[in-house]
Each structure stands twice: as structure tokens, then as C-alpha cells.
Design a protein around this motif. Structure first.
Motif, PDB file in Angstrom:
ATOM      1  N   UNK A  36       0.665  -1.121   0.183  1.00  0.00           N
ATOM      2  CA  UNK A  36      -0.093   0.132  -0.156  1.00  0.00           C
ATOM      3  C   UNK A  36       0.803   1.226   0.044  1.00  0.00           C
ATOM      4  N   UNK A  37       1.983   1.137   0.900  1.00  0.00           N
ATOM      5  CA  UNK A  37       2.741   2.360   0.865  1.00  0.00           C
ATOM      6  C   UNK A  37       3.532   2.705  -0.578  1.00  0.00           C
ATOM      7  N   UNK A  38       3.734   1.425  -1.127  1.00  0.00           N
ATOM      8  CA  UNK A  38       4.429   1.787  -2.471  1.00  0.00           C
ATOM      9  C   UNK A  38       3.270   2.131  -3.371  1.00  0.00           C
ATOM     10  N   UNK A  39       2.210   1.590  -3.405  1.00  0.00           N
ATOM     11  CA  UNK A  39       1.170   2.382  -4.250  1.00  0.00           C
ATOM     12  C   UNK A  39       0.934   3.646  -4.250  1.00  0.00           C
ATOM     13  N   UNK A  40       0.887   4.154  -2.976  1.00  0.00           N
ATOM     14  CA  UNK A  40       0.550   5.545  -2.756  1.00  0.00           C
ATOM     15  C   UNK A  40       1.768   6.469  -3.185  1.00  0.00           C
ATOM     16  N   UNK A  41       2.874   5.886  -2.841  1.00  0.00           N
ATOM     17  CA  UNK A  41       4.317   6.623  -3.463  1.00  0.00           C
ATOM     18  C   UNK A  41       4.299   6.840  -4.787  1.00  0.00           C
ATOM     19  N   UNK A  42       3.770   5.808  -5.664  1.00  0.00           N
ATOM     20  CA  UNK A  42       4.002   5.622  -7.076  1.00  0.00           C
ATOM     21  C   UNK A  42       2.717   6.927  -7.606  1.00  0.00           C
ATOM     22  N   UNK A  43       1.702   7.213  -6.985  1.00  0.00           N
ATOM     23  CA  UNK A  43       0.854   8.089  -7.301  1.00  0.00           C
ATOM     24  C   UNK A  43       1.404   9.528  -6.724  1.00  0.00           C
ATOM     25  N   UNK A  44       2.225   9.652  -5.935  1.00  0.00           N
ATOM     26  CA  UNK A  44       2.714  10.985  -5.640  1.00  0.00           C
ATOM     27  C   UNK A  44       3.917  11.328  -6.128  1.00  0.00           C
ATOM     28  N   UNK A  45       4.890  10.365  -6.700  1.00  0.00           N
ATOM     29  CA  UNK A  45       6.022  10.278  -7.179  1.00  0.00           C
ATOM     30  C   UNK A  45       6.142  10.943  -8.782  1.00  0.00           C
ATOM     31  N   UNK A  46       6.767  12.250  -8.968  1.00  0.00           N
ATOM     32  CA  UNK A  46       6.662  12.842 -10.260  1.00  0.00           C
ATOM     33  C   UNK A  46       7.456  11.720 -11.216  1.00  0.00           C
ATOM     34  N   UNK A  47       7.176  11.685 -12.633  1.00  0.00           N
ATOM     35  CA  UNK A  47       7.882  11.026 -13.528  1.00  0.00           C
ATOM     36  C   UNK A  47       8.433  11.909 -14.172  1.00  0.00           C
ATOM     37  N   UNK A  48       9.169  11.461 -15.290  1.00  0.00           N
ATOM     38  CA  UNK A  48      10.262  12.278 -16.086  1.00  0.00           C
ATOM     39  C   UNK A  48       9.335  12.716 -17.229  1.00  0.00           C
ATOM     40  N   UNK A  49       8.111  12.520 -17.500  1.00  0.00           N
ATOM     41  CA  UNK A  49       7.111  13.073 -18.551  1.00  0.00           C
ATOM     42  C   UNK A  49       7.296  14.682 -18.488  1.00  0.00           C
TER      43      UNK A  49
END
Length: 153
Positions: A36-49
Motif C-alpha cells: 500500500x505504501x509503495x502504491x501511494x508513493x507511486x501516485x505522488x512521485x513525479x515521473x520524467x514526462x
């Protein structure tokens, strides 16, 4: 201590349900919490687009998830608990309304999508300081292109 611990799950799922579902597997709930923590982090982490350099907030994910106790953001913590509960009950359906958990999970994910797009904000979440001036060796950001075609439909 971590952002979310098993003891925190009491407001999302009852202890007897955890025992029934885990069925002696002491790693089941910690695995669900980590997922769950990794899933939430994935939504909040900026990607390189490059399109994401349009003013959307860039969250300091490591700082947000390193907080413990009352320092944690209550809303983000609750959304993370909801997602952890869903990952955990995916093991079994013992005395839990699966459809209700699914709807709560879907709402949490929809909220995180809005949060990542900048449609909603959570006050108090740490942001990355984007005001730093690039070094001499770093190129300045450059965008080019044209407007989208106007359509009367």
C-alpha cells in the motif's frame, strides 16, 4: 517505526479479522502495508514526462513517508490504510464485505489520481523545492510546440 504500522490498522480492520485472514501468517499484514505504501508513493512521485512540469505539485515522497505518529498527514494515512486493507483482504473474504472494501479502494485510488494531477491538494504535504536555479552545466527547460486544434464540436 514506519509511516504505517500494523497497530495503526485498527481503525480500518478489526483485529479478529486480521487473525482470521492471516491464519498464522505473520507476514501477510506487513506485506499488505508495504504494498500500500509503495502504491501511494507511486501516485505522488513525479515521473520524467515533460508535461508534468506544468505547475502540478511535486511531493517530497521520502519526507512525507518518513514521518511517524502525529506528524503524519491524517488524510493520506487513512487512504494508505484503506489500500493496505484491500491488499490484505484480497487473501480471503472472512467476515468482510468485499464489495464495500472494493468501493473504498476505488475511491482512494481516484483521490490519489486527482492528487497526482493537482486537481486536489492536501495541506501540509511536503513539496520538493522547484525554485532552485539549474547549474551552469544543466540546460534550462525548453518547450516548443503549437496549440491544439480548435474544434467547434
Amino acid at each position: 517505526m514506519a509511516f504505517l504500522e500494523i497497530e495503526d490498522m485498527g481503525s480500518a480492520i478489526y483485529d479478529y479479522q486480521i487473525e482470521q485472514i492471516a491464519d498464522g501468517n505473520d507476514e501477510a499484514m506487513p506485506d499488505a502495508i508495504n504494498a500500500a505504501i509503495e502504491e501511494v508513493k507511486a501516485y505522488l512521485t513525479q515521473n520524467d514526462r515533460k508535461e508534468y512540469n506544468d505547475g502540478r505539485p511535486h511531493y517530497d515522497v521520502e519526507k512525507i513517508f518518513s514521518k511517524i505518529g502525529t506528524e503524519r498527514n491524517a488524510l493520506l494515512l487513512q487512504k494508505t490504510k484503506t489500500i493496505a486493507k484491500f491488499h490484505f483482504i484480497d487473501l480471503c473474504n472472512a467476515d468482510i464485505l468485499y464489495e464495500r472494501a472494493q468501493k473504498n479502494y476505488d475511491r482512494a485510488i481516484a483521490f490519489l489520481v486527482k492528487l497526482s494531477k493537482g486537481d486536489v491538494t492536501i495541506s501540509g504535504l511536503d513539496l520538493i523545492d522547484d525554485t532552485e536555479v539549474p547549474g551552469e552545466d544543466e540546460p534550462l527547460p525548453y518547450r516548443s510546440g503549437s496549440r491544439k486544434k480548435f474544434n467547434h464540436e
